[in-house]
Design an enzyme around this catalytic site. Structure first.
Site, PDB file in Angstrom:
ATOM      1  N   ALA A  61       8.708  -5.270   8.671  1.00 36.40           N
ATOM      2  CA  ALA A  61       7.369  -4.692   8.497  1.00 36.40           C
ATOM      3  C   ALA A  61       6.649  -5.676   7.744  1.00 36.40           C
ATOM      4  CB  ALA A  61       7.395  -3.230   7.928  1.00 36.40           C
ATOM      5  N   GLY A  62       5.256  -5.799   7.804  1.00 33.21           N
ATOM      6  CA  GLY A  62       4.311  -6.595   6.816  1.00 33.21           C
ATOM      7  C   GLY A  62       3.797  -7.478   7.648  1.00 33.21           C
ATOM      8  N   ASP A  64       3.051  -7.569  11.297  1.00 31.68           N
ATOM      9  CA  ASP A  64       2.269  -6.893  12.373  1.00 31.68           C
ATOM     10  C   ASP A  64       1.837  -5.613  11.764  1.00 31.68           C
ATOM     11  OD1 ASP A  64       0.910  -6.343  14.544  1.00 31.68           O
ATOM     12  OD2 ASP A  64       2.414  -6.208  15.979  1.00 31.68           O
ATOM     13  N   THR A  85       3.260  -1.686   7.196  1.00 35.66           N
ATOM     14  CA  THR A  85       3.164  -0.332   6.897  1.00 35.66           C
ATOM     15  C   THR A  85       1.827   0.218   7.423  1.00 35.66           C
ATOM     16  OG1 THR A  85       4.929  -0.644   5.215  1.00 35.66           O
ATOM     17  CG2 THR A  85       3.365   1.430   5.037  1.00 35.66           C
ATOM     18  N   ASN A 110       3.563 -11.164  -2.830  1.00 38.64           N
ATOM     19  CA  ASN A 110       2.501 -10.565  -2.078  1.00 38.64           C
ATOM     20  C   ASN A 110       2.075  -9.187  -3.058  1.00 38.64           C
ATOM     21  OD1 ASN A 110       2.621  -7.741  -0.503  1.00 38.64           O
ATOM     22  ND2 ASN A 110       4.708  -8.674  -0.374  1.00 38.64           N
ATOM     23  N   PHE A 114      -0.522  -1.944   0.905  1.00 43.07           N
ATOM     24  CA  PHE A 114      -0.745  -1.316   2.487  1.00 43.07           C
ATOM     25  C   PHE A 114      -2.107  -1.368   2.741  1.00 43.07           C
ATOM     26  CE2 PHE A 114       2.932   2.080   1.254  1.00 43.07           C
ATOM     27  CZ  PHE A 114       3.712   1.191   1.236  1.00 43.07           C
ATOM     28  N   ASN A 170       8.788   4.041   4.077  1.00 48.96           N
ATOM     29  CA  ASN A 170       8.743   2.942   3.084  1.00 48.96           C
ATOM     30  C   ASN A 170       8.276   3.369   1.800  1.00 48.96           C
ATOM     31  OD1 ASN A 170       8.233   0.606   1.559  1.00 48.96           O
ATOM     32  ND2 ASN A 170       6.549  -0.417   2.933  1.00 48.96           N
ATOM     33  N   SER A 173       7.682  -0.189  -1.501  1.00 45.24           N
ATOM     34  CA  SER A 173       6.822  -1.192  -1.993  1.00 45.24           C
ATOM     35  C   SER A 173       6.401  -1.334  -3.466  1.00 45.24           C
ATOM     36  CB  SER A 173       5.365  -1.257  -1.168  1.00 45.24           C
ATOM     37  OG  SER A 173       4.310  -2.199  -1.561  1.00 45.24           O
ATOM     38  N   ASN A 175       3.593  -2.422  -4.764  1.00 42.82           N
ATOM     39  CA  ASN A 175       2.249  -2.474  -4.756  1.00 42.82           C
ATOM     40  C   ASN A 175       1.382  -1.616  -4.790  1.00 42.82           C
ATOM     41  OD1 ASN A 175       3.013  -5.576  -4.945  1.00 42.82           O
ATOM     42  ND2 ASN A 175       3.209  -5.308  -2.819  1.00 42.82           N
ATOM     43  N   THR A 176       1.940  -0.399  -4.596  1.00 42.31           N
ATOM     44  CA  THR A 176       1.186   0.899  -4.699  1.00 42.31           C
ATOM     45  C   THR A 176       1.607   1.741  -5.703  1.00 42.31           C
ATOM     46  OG1 THR A 176       0.944   0.868  -2.173  1.00 42.31           O
ATOM     47  CG2 THR A 176       0.621   3.069  -3.297  1.00 42.31           C
ATOM     48  N   LYS A 215      13.500   2.975   3.742  1.00 36.71           N
ATOM     49  CA  LYS A 215      13.653   1.435   2.953  1.00 36.71           C
ATOM     50  C   LYS A 215      13.556   1.492   1.489  1.00 36.71           C
ATOM     51  CE  LYS A 215      11.474  -2.824   3.758  1.00 36.71           C
ATOM     52  NZ  LYS A 215      10.748  -3.805   4.694  1.00 36.71           N
ATOM     53  N   ASN A 244      13.236  -4.157   0.130  1.00 41.87           N
ATOM     54  CA  ASN A 244      12.018  -4.336   0.154  1.00 41.87           C
ATOM     55  C   ASN A 244      11.984  -5.733  -0.832  1.00 41.87           C
ATOM     56  OD1 ASN A 244       9.174  -4.239   0.385  1.00 41.87           O
ATOM     57  ND2 ASN A 244       9.129  -2.115   0.721  1.00 41.87           N
ATOM     58  N   TYR A 316      11.387 -11.962   7.721  1.00 35.89           N
ATOM     59  CA  TYR A 316       9.671 -12.041   7.727  1.00 35.89           C
ATOM     60  C   TYR A 316       9.462 -13.578   7.115  1.00 35.89           C
ATOM     61  CZ  TYR A 316       4.921 -11.372   6.937  1.00 35.89           C
ATOM     62  OH  TYR A 316       3.531 -11.680   6.628  1.00 35.89           O
TER      63      TYR A 316
END
Length: 363
Positions: A61-62, A64, A85, A110, A114, A170, A173, A175-176, A215, A244, A316
């Protein structure tokens, strides 16, 4: 395409990373991506969680995020694709710039956060491909400002149960803000219980029980891994994805871009992600499916994930540096590895180096 890739990459690297990402998705959508000419190899088939994967390599994931190009991704040679996600409501994600190349390390940092067009947009695209072959998983997440994050994951299960080959929850991450707190034992217990109830209820409606994977982050402590393993074993979860992106910047030569906030992926993640994979395989035993992610960039690194305990493998970030021909090269390479080692199935590799990797210390 492989012969031209150095020139194409040089052109793409003239753009900022997010623009290059967007251009690559548009190219695939326009049918400009390569089509892998793979010879079917029954030795690469892997049956996991009730699904039959034609080969063990998937796109993580990430890439598309909004289900724009799952079939084009499968056409590159991947045995499966994972979109997302996806969050219930559309949200822009974090301010730009939010993705950075560490070219000297073949890594990426990155902090997308999300960015998503929401359930409705992704669902419409997946409904439009209904009836096509290929395994397409849906990676679900929570909105940044959600009052009840567990409810957001439940909403994802309910929205996509009719179109997802499998789900990935997920919760890892970086980043949230606060999202990784769902890996804490009490929170994870509540999350898994709610997700599995929703999955089972939706199974009655859609006529099939969609597998659910969790994940996790590579930055968990040994105690954190113990807690995650205990909750997985106490639940009806179908499998685990390790891992992740990482907050660590250990061993990087690019100390400029490395200072950017966010999760790091790419080659430098391989060691830690594979160590965590093996540690979780040892904790969970042989029956829980695990997808190994992090630092895969070649046939050998894909094979080593399997030796360390993975049933399936995803990549990825390496495609940023190696190009869209990479999945076909890896899959063909796995066939040649089966030839060299006299394997009747790629699954015969699994667990050969679990104890070596699981014995490593988490720095």
């Amino acid at each position: 395409m492989d012969a031209l890739w150095p020139l194409i990459r040089a052109g793409l690297f003239r753009f900022d990373p997010e623009t290059a990402h967007t251009l690559s998705v548009k190219a695939l959508k326009a049918g400009l991506g390569p089509r892998a000419a793979l010879k079917p190899d029954a030795r690469l088939k892997v049956d996991v969680a009730g699904l039959s994967f034609p080969n063990p390599l998937g796109l993580a994931a990430g890439y598309d995020k909004n289900a724009d190009v799952p079939d084009a991704i499968l056409g590159l040679g991947f045995g499966f694709a994972e979109i997302g996600t996806v969050t219930p409501l559309a949200q822009p994600g974090n301010p730009k710039p939010r993705i950075f190349r560490l070219a000297a390390d073949e890594a990426v940092v990155n902090r997308f956060g999300f960015n998503s067009e929401g359930h409705g947009a992704a669902l419409a695209r997946l409904q439009a491909r209904r009836g096509r072959s290929g395994i397409v998983g849906v990676n679900i997440g929570a909105n940044k400002d959600a009052a009840d994050r567990i409810a957001d994951y439940v909403a994802g299960i309910r929205a996509f149960a009719g179109v997802a080959s499998y789900f990935t929850a997920n919760i890892s991450s970086p980043n949230t803000p606060g999202l990784r707190d769902l890996q804490a034992r009490d929170s994870l217990k509540a999350l898994l219980a709610a997700i599995m109830v929703a999955r089972d209820e939706e199974a009655i409606r859609v006529g099939r029980k969609v597998p659910v994977f969790l994940k996790i982050a590579p930055d968990l402590t040994e105690e954190g891994l113990d807690d995650v393993a205990a909750e997985i074993q106490a639940s009806a979860l179908d499998g685990l994805i390790v891992s992740n992106t990482t907050l660590s910047r250990a061993g990087l030569s690019d100390q400029v871009q490395a200072k950017e906030a966010g999760g790091m992926s790419g080659k430098p993640l391989f060691e830690r992600a594979t160590t965590v994979l093996a540690k979780m395989r040892r904790r969970l035993g042989g029956n829980v499916p695990i997808i190994g992610v992090g630092g895969v960039h070649s046939t050998e690194t894909a094979a080593e994930k399997i030796r360390a305990g993975a049933d399936l493998v995803q990549l990825y970030s390496s495609m940023v540096y190696e190009g869209p021909g990479l999945p076909a090269r890896i899959v063909n390479g796995l066939s040649m590895l089966c030839d060299r080692e006299g394997l009747g199935s790629i699954r015969d590799l699994r667990d050969r180096t679990v104890e070596v990797w699981a014995g490593k210390t988490l720095a």
